[in-house]
Design a protein around this motif. Structure first.
Motif, mmCIF file in Angstrom:
data_model
loop_
_atom_site.group_PDB
_atom_site.id
_atom_site.type_symbol
_atom_site.label_atom_id
_atom_site.label_comp_id
_atom_site.label_asym_id
_atom_site.label_seq_id
_atom_site.Cartn_x
_atom_site.Cartn_y
_atom_site.Cartn_z
ATOM 1 N N UNK A 15 3.630 -19.643 -2.081
ATOM 2 C CA UNK A 15 4.782 -19.396 -1.234
ATOM 3 C C UNK A 15 5.781 -18.407 -1.809
ATOM 4 N N UNK A 16 5.526 -17.897 -3.014
ATOM 5 C CA UNK A 16 6.442 -16.925 -3.606
ATOM 6 C C UNK A 16 6.426 -15.614 -2.837
ATOM 7 N N UNK A 17 7.563 -14.976 -2.780
ATOM 8 C CA UNK A 17 7.682 -13.613 -2.279
ATOM 9 C C UNK A 17 8.040 -12.734 -3.460
ATOM 10 N N UNK A 18 7.394 -11.596 -3.570
ATOM 11 C CA UNK A 18 7.698 -10.677 -4.665
ATOM 12 C C UNK A 18 8.991 -9.957 -4.306
ATOM 13 N N UNK A 19 10.023 -10.105 -5.136
ATOM 14 C CA UNK A 19 11.319 -9.520 -4.785
ATOM 15 C C UNK A 19 11.313 -7.993 -4.865
ATOM 16 N N UNK A 20 12.126 -7.380 -4.021
ATOM 17 C CA UNK A 20 12.207 -5.911 -3.993
ATOM 18 C C UNK A 20 12.862 -5.356 -5.247
ATOM 19 N N UNK A 21 13.470 -6.209 -6.073
ATOM 20 C CA UNK A 21 14.098 -5.757 -7.320
ATOM 21 C C UNK A 21 13.094 -5.660 -8.467
ATOM 22 N N UNK A 22 11.940 -6.290 -8.325
ATOM 23 C CA UNK A 22 10.925 -6.267 -9.384
ATOM 24 C C UNK A 22 10.208 -4.920 -9.415
ATOM 25 N N UNK A 23 9.765 -4.517 -10.607
ATOM 26 C CA UNK A 23 8.993 -3.278 -10.751
ATOM 27 C C UNK A 23 7.590 -3.526 -11.304
ATOM 28 N N UNK A 24 7.384 -4.672 -11.960
ATOM 29 C CA UNK A 24 6.109 -4.975 -12.604
ATOM 30 C C UNK A 24 5.676 -6.391 -12.266
ATOM 31 N N UNK A 25 4.358 -6.570 -12.103
ATOM 32 C CA UNK A 25 3.788 -7.907 -11.981
ATOM 33 C C UNK A 25 2.854 -8.081 -13.177
ATOM 34 N N UNK A 26 3.177 -9.014 -14.032
ATOM 35 C CA UNK A 26 2.454 -9.209 -15.293
ATOM 36 C C UNK A 26 1.111 -9.911 -15.078
ATOM 37 N N UNK A 37 -2.270 -16.530 -0.192
ATOM 38 C CA UNK A 37 -3.321 -15.828 0.536
ATOM 39 C C UNK A 37 -2.927 -14.438 1.017
ATOM 40 N N UNK A 38 -1.640 -14.184 1.179
ATOM 41 C CA UNK A 38 -1.186 -12.892 1.701
ATOM 42 C C UNK A 38 -0.321 -12.184 0.677
ATOM 43 N N UNK A 39 -0.814 -11.050 0.185
ATOM 44 C CA UNK A 39 -0.056 -10.261 -0.777
ATOM 45 C C UNK A 39 0.663 -9.139 -0.048
ATOM 46 N N UNK A 40 1.983 -9.112 -0.179
ATOM 47 C CA UNK A 40 2.785 -8.013 0.341
ATOM 48 C C UNK A 40 3.505 -7.399 -0.839
ATOM 49 N N UNK A 41 3.152 -6.159 -1.166
ATOM 50 C CA UNK A 41 3.716 -5.478 -2.334
ATOM 51 C C UNK A 41 4.893 -4.617 -1.905
ATOM 52 N N UNK A 42 6.085 -4.893 -2.451
ATOM 53 C CA UNK A 42 7.263 -4.097 -2.089
ATOM 54 C C UNK A 42 7.215 -2.675 -2.653
ATOM 55 N N UNK A 43 8.130 -1.840 -2.193
ATOM 56 C CA UNK A 43 8.164 -0.421 -2.566
ATOM 57 C C UNK A 43 8.444 -0.182 -4.040
ATOM 58 N N UNK A 44 9.231 -1.032 -4.682
ATOM 59 C CA UNK A 44 9.649 -0.775 -6.066
ATOM 60 C C UNK A 44 8.601 -1.110 -7.119
ATOM 61 N N UNK A 45 7.508 -1.752 -6.744
ATOM 62 C CA UNK A 45 6.490 -2.133 -7.728
ATOM 63 C C UNK A 45 5.763 -0.879 -8.211
ATOM 64 N N UNK A 46 5.844 -0.654 -9.527
ATOM 65 C CA UNK A 46 5.187 0.513 -10.131
ATOM 66 C C UNK A 46 4.065 0.112 -11.083
ATOM 67 N N UNK A 47 3.917 -1.195 -11.354
ATOM 68 C CA UNK A 47 2.853 -1.646 -12.248
ATOM 69 C C UNK A 47 2.385 -3.037 -11.839
ATOM 70 N N UNK A 48 1.100 -3.146 -11.540
ATOM 71 C CA UNK A 48 0.452 -4.436 -11.317
ATOM 72 C C UNK A 48 -0.610 -4.539 -12.399
ATOM 73 N N UNK A 49 -0.363 -5.413 -13.365
ATOM 74 C CA UNK A 49 -1.311 -5.539 -14.473
ATOM 75 C C UNK A 49 -2.595 -6.207 -14.003
ATOM 76 N N UNK A 64 4.157 -1.797 0.991
ATOM 77 C CA UNK A 64 5.245 -1.104 1.685
ATOM 78 C C UNK A 64 4.913 0.383 1.804
ATOM 79 N N UNK A 65 5.198 0.959 2.966
ATOM 80 C CA UNK A 65 4.873 2.373 3.224
ATOM 81 C C UNK A 65 5.505 3.326 2.221
ATOM 82 N N UNK A 66 6.658 2.969 1.680
ATOM 83 C CA UNK A 66 7.356 3.865 0.764
ATOM 84 C C UNK A 66 7.078 3.568 -0.710
ATOM 85 N N UNK A 67 6.014 2.805 -0.998
ATOM 86 C CA UNK A 67 5.604 2.592 -2.383
ATOM 87 C C UNK A 67 4.865 3.845 -2.847
ATOM 88 N N UNK A 68 5.356 4.479 -3.904
ATOM 89 C CA UNK A 68 4.784 5.740 -4.376
ATOM 90 C C UNK A 68 3.636 5.547 -5.361
#
Length: 166
Positions: A15-26, A37-49, A64-68
């Motif tokens: 039930x966790x939501x990845x916050x838009x303030x996070x940049x990395x998922x360890x 079951x549903x992963x939604x990756x916000x725009x600010x995430x720059x590293x998924x280990x 997110x469409x604006x994730x670079x």
């Protein structure tokens, strides 16, 4: 649970939501979250280990469409610059532009029974398909030059491996 100094998600739960303030998922942050079951990756995430979502029954991946850094394609999480498949799930269709299957990308996807890798793949990462206990067959194209350690560890039903045409 966020490590504030680095804006890193270090622990999540069902039930966790990845916050838009996070940049990395360890690595291991969402280990064995049985109903994640549903992963939604916000725009600010720059590293998924690698291994961030091991043994999660993910069925849907969106970015997110604006994730670079990342995009979703074929129900896979792809690091855009390197064309590395970071995370897949049971019903993923590996995009043809994929160059590398990342570390732990499909680890513990127990519903995968067969895999045909696209012709552009050059590398299969560490533990990429480990624990895929329903995997019975895989076709590996000639383009693959590296199969890293434990890529098929505990694939107890793997009966057929086809290695390219040459």
């Amino acid at each position: 649970l966020i490590l504030t100094a680095t804006s890193s998600v270090v622990l999540g739960c069902n039930g966790s939501l990845i916050p838009s303030t996070a940049t990395t998922i360890k690595q291991g942050a969402f280990y064995e979250c049985a109903t994640f079951t549903n992963l939604t990756l916000p725009a600010n995430i720059t590293c998924v280990e690698g291994g961030a979502f091991i043994a999660c029954p993910i069925t849907s991946i969106t970015v997110a469409n604006n994730n670079l850094t990342y995009h979703a394609e074929g129900n896979c999480l792809i690091e855009t610059a390197s064309n590395t498949l970071v995370l897949g799930c049971e019903d993923s269709e590996i995009p043809t532009a994929t160059i590398k299957i990342g570390d732990y990308a499909f680890a513990c996807c127990k519903g995968i029974s067969s895999i045909i890798l696209p012709e552009n793949i050059t590398t299969i990462g560490d533990y990429a398909f480990s624990g895929c206990t329903s995997l019975t067959s895989i076709e590996i194209p000639d383009s693959v030059t590296t199969i890293s350690k434990y890529a098929f560890y505990e694939c107890t039903n793997l009966m057929s491996v086809t290695l390219g045409k040459n």
